[in-house]
Design an enzyme around this catalytic site. Structure first.
Site, PDB file in Angstrom:
ATOM      1  N   ASN A   1      51.971   1.067 -31.414  1.00 22.49           N
ATOM      2  CA  ASN A   1      50.607   1.047 -31.937  1.00 22.49           C
ATOM      3  C   ASN A   1      50.085   2.457 -32.116  1.00 22.49           C
ATOM      4  OD1 ASN A   1      50.275  -1.794 -32.062  1.00 22.49           O
ATOM      5  ND2 ASN A   1      50.002  -1.840 -29.848  1.00 22.49           N
ATOM      6  N   CYS A   2      49.031   2.571 -32.904  1.00 18.79           N
ATOM      7  CA  CYS A   2      48.388   3.848 -33.192  1.00 18.79           C
ATOM      8  C   CYS A   2      48.087   4.567 -31.869  1.00 18.79           C
ATOM      9  CB  CYS A   2      47.097   3.588 -33.967  1.00 18.79           C
ATOM     10  SG  CYS A   2      46.260   5.085 -34.482  1.00 18.79           S
ATOM     11  N   PRO A   3      48.341   5.830 -31.776  1.00 21.47           N
ATOM     12  CA  PRO A   3      48.722   6.773 -32.830  1.00 21.47           C
ATOM     13  C   PRO A   3      50.225   7.043 -32.919  1.00 21.47           C
ATOM     14  CG  PRO A   3      48.097   8.024 -30.916  1.00 21.47           C
ATOM     15  CD  PRO A   3      47.967   6.542 -30.534  1.00 21.47           C
TER      16      PRO A   3
END
Length: 78
Positions: free
Chosen positions: A16-18
């Site tokens: 998941n981000c980042p």
């Protein structure tokens, strides 16, 4: 874009981000100007994130697509 036009492929499925952006940034830094990076992600926010990343860094976002729960981003190194 055909696979033989891609210089490097990065699998960020499950991240998941980042993390997809950070991994793409590192990969691009190791590539030559004009080379193409394909990033495959499962993070729905990656569509928006990679568009913003390309705009901020000057790398060219040459394509994005989604199929099922996978998102593909094609970037050309500046």
């Amino acid at each position: 874009m055909s696979a033989n036009n891609i210089d490097r492929e990065l699998d960020t499925r499950g991240l998941n981000c980042p993390l997809p952006i950070l991994k793409a940034k590192k990969a691009l830094s190791e590539m030559e100007t004009g080379q193409t990076l394909k990033v495959v992600s499962t993070d729905p926010g990656s569509m928006r994130d990679f568009a913003a990343f390309a705009k901020q860094t000057g790398n060219e976002l040459i394509g994005q697509s989604s199929e099922g729960d996978e998102f593909t981003h094609l970037l050309r190194r500046r």
